[in-house]
Design a protein around this motif. Structure first.
Motif, PDB file in Angstrom:
ATOM      1  N   GLN A 118       0.834  -1.213   0.000  1.00 53.00           N
ATOM      2  CA  GLN A 118       0.000   0.000   0.000  1.00 53.00           C
ATOM      3  C   GLN A 118       0.868   1.264   0.000  1.00 53.00           C
ATOM      4  O   GLN A 118       0.559   2.226  -0.701  1.00 53.00           O
ATOM      5  CB  GLN A 118      -0.937  -0.007   1.222  1.00 53.00           C
ATOM      6  CG  GLN A 118      -1.822   1.214   1.359  1.00 53.00           C
ATOM      7  CD  GLN A 118      -2.869   1.334   0.253  1.00 53.00           C
ATOM      8  OE1 GLN A 118      -3.218   0.366  -0.404  1.00 53.00           O
ATOM      9  NE2 GLN A 118      -3.349   2.543   0.034  1.00 53.00           N
TER      10      GLN A 118
ATOM     11  N   ARG B 118       2.027   2.126  -3.470  1.00 51.85           N
ATOM     12  CA  ARG B 118       0.985   2.771  -4.275  1.00 51.85           C
ATOM     13  C   ARG B 118       0.802   4.232  -3.874  1.00 51.85           C
ATOM     14  O   ARG B 118       0.780   5.116  -4.730  1.00 51.85           O
ATOM     15  CB  ARG B 118      -0.336   2.014  -4.138  1.00 51.85           C
ATOM     16  CG  ARG B 118      -0.338   0.704  -4.882  1.00 51.85           C
ATOM     17  CD  ARG B 118      -1.704   0.052  -4.879  1.00 51.85           C
ATOM     18  NE  ARG B 118      -2.124  -0.431  -3.574  1.00 51.85           N
ATOM     19  CZ  ARG B 118      -1.736  -1.572  -3.026  1.00 51.85           C
ATOM     20  NH1 ARG B 118      -0.894  -2.359  -3.678  1.00 51.85           N
ATOM     21  NH2 ARG B 118      -2.170  -1.940  -1.841  1.00 51.85           N
TER      22      ARG B 118
ATOM     23  N   TRP C 138      -2.304   2.440 -11.388  1.00 48.85           N
ATOM     24  CA  TRP C 138      -3.737   2.644 -11.147  1.00 48.85           C
ATOM     25  C   TRP C 138      -4.558   1.676 -11.997  1.00 48.85           C
ATOM     26  O   TRP C 138      -5.517   1.074 -11.510  1.00 48.85           O
ATOM     27  CB  TRP C 138      -4.095   4.097 -11.463  1.00 48.85           C
ATOM     28  CG  TRP C 138      -5.544   4.413 -11.351  1.00 48.85           C
ATOM     29  CD1 TRP C 138      -6.287   4.511 -10.210  1.00 48.85           C
ATOM     30  CD2 TRP C 138      -6.434   4.689 -12.440  1.00 48.85           C
ATOM     31  NE1 TRP C 138      -7.576   4.830 -10.521  1.00 48.85           N
ATOM     32  CE2 TRP C 138      -7.706   4.948 -11.874  1.00 48.85           C
ATOM     33  CE3 TRP C 138      -6.278   4.744 -13.818  1.00 48.85           C
ATOM     34  CZ2 TRP C 138      -8.814   5.257 -12.658  1.00 48.85           C
ATOM     35  CZ3 TRP C 138      -7.380   5.054 -14.592  1.00 48.85           C
ATOM     36  CH2 TRP C 138      -8.626   5.302 -14.013  1.00 48.85           C
TER      37      TRP C 138
ATOM     38  N   ARG D 237      -5.155  -1.834 -10.721  1.00 45.26           N
ATOM     39  CA  ARG D 237      -6.085  -1.984  -9.608  1.00 45.26           C
ATOM     40  C   ARG D 237      -7.558  -1.915 -10.042  1.00 45.26           C
ATOM     41  O   ARG D 237      -8.442  -2.142  -9.228  1.00 45.26           O
ATOM     42  CB  ARG D 237      -5.831  -0.888  -8.575  1.00 45.26           C
ATOM     43  CG  ARG D 237      -4.387  -0.746  -8.126  1.00 45.26           C
ATOM     44  CD  ARG D 237      -3.989  -1.645  -7.032  1.00 45.26           C
ATOM     45  NE  ARG D 237      -4.814  -1.411  -5.857  1.00 45.26           N
ATOM     46  CZ  ARG D 237      -4.928  -2.268  -4.865  1.00 45.26           C
ATOM     47  NH1 ARG D 237      -4.263  -3.388  -4.901  1.00 45.26           N
ATOM     48  NH2 ARG D 237      -5.696  -2.007  -3.833  1.00 45.26           N
TER      49      ARG D 237
END
Length: 173
Positions: free
Chosen positions: A31, A34, A111, A114
């Motif tokens: 996380q 990202r 992005w 995901r």
């Protein structure tokens, strides 16, 4: 006499993005990876805006690598007498643009990976991998060029990105 070239915004953006890039290239892909990737993309977007609104040496008008500027600069390198630039030299400007575009493309491909629309698709991950390798290569070339040009021109480019000051071209040390 040193000339104030790089403002705090340029230097903060440069070193923060550099730190994020190093972390994201060699750290875990979690996380934090990202979030940091999106922060880096946001900082690149801010730097892009600063290229129009910023201080004189931060503006694109001071260093945009036009074909004529690139040609003159490459000729000066080939002659062994690189032209001095208070802002980015044309090749440095070209590298800055390449690095920024790669960071933005990495954020976009990350992005996309995901999104539900691409669940199970390999190409977003493959694209992200290729872009990260390209960024690694460009970062290595950028660092190596900064070191070589600092030695060759006796203008500490890395130090100037820390302090904000560059050697005045009239100073013939």
């Amino acid at each position: 006499m040193p000339v104030k070239t790089w403002d705090i915004g340029v230097r903060f953006t440069h070193w923060t993005v550099a730190g994020i890039v190093v972390w994201n290239l060699f750290g875990p892909t979690d996380q934090a990876h990202r979030v940091l990737g999106y922060i880096a993309a946001g900082l690149v977007a801010c730097r892009f805006v600063w290229g129009f609104l910023g201080t004189p040496y931060a503006r694109f008008s001071a260093w945009w690598p036009t074909p004529a500027h690139l040609k003159d600069y490459v000729r000066s390198l080939a002659a062994g007498k690189p032209l001095h630039h208070l802002s980015h030299n044309p090749l440095g400007g070209l590298m800055a643009i390449a690095l920024w575009l790669l960071i933005l493309a990495l954020a976009l491909s990350g992005w996309l990976m995901r999104l539900d629309a691409f669940w199970g698709e390999d190409w977003p991950h493959d694209l992200h991998t290729v872009l990260s390798i390209a960024l690694e290569v460009c970062v290595c070339v950028h660092i190596l060029a900064a070191i070589i040009m600092s030695i060759w021109t006796r203008d500490n480019l890395i130090g100037s990105m820390l302090t904000g000051f560059k050697r005045d071209p009239a100073d013939k040390r």
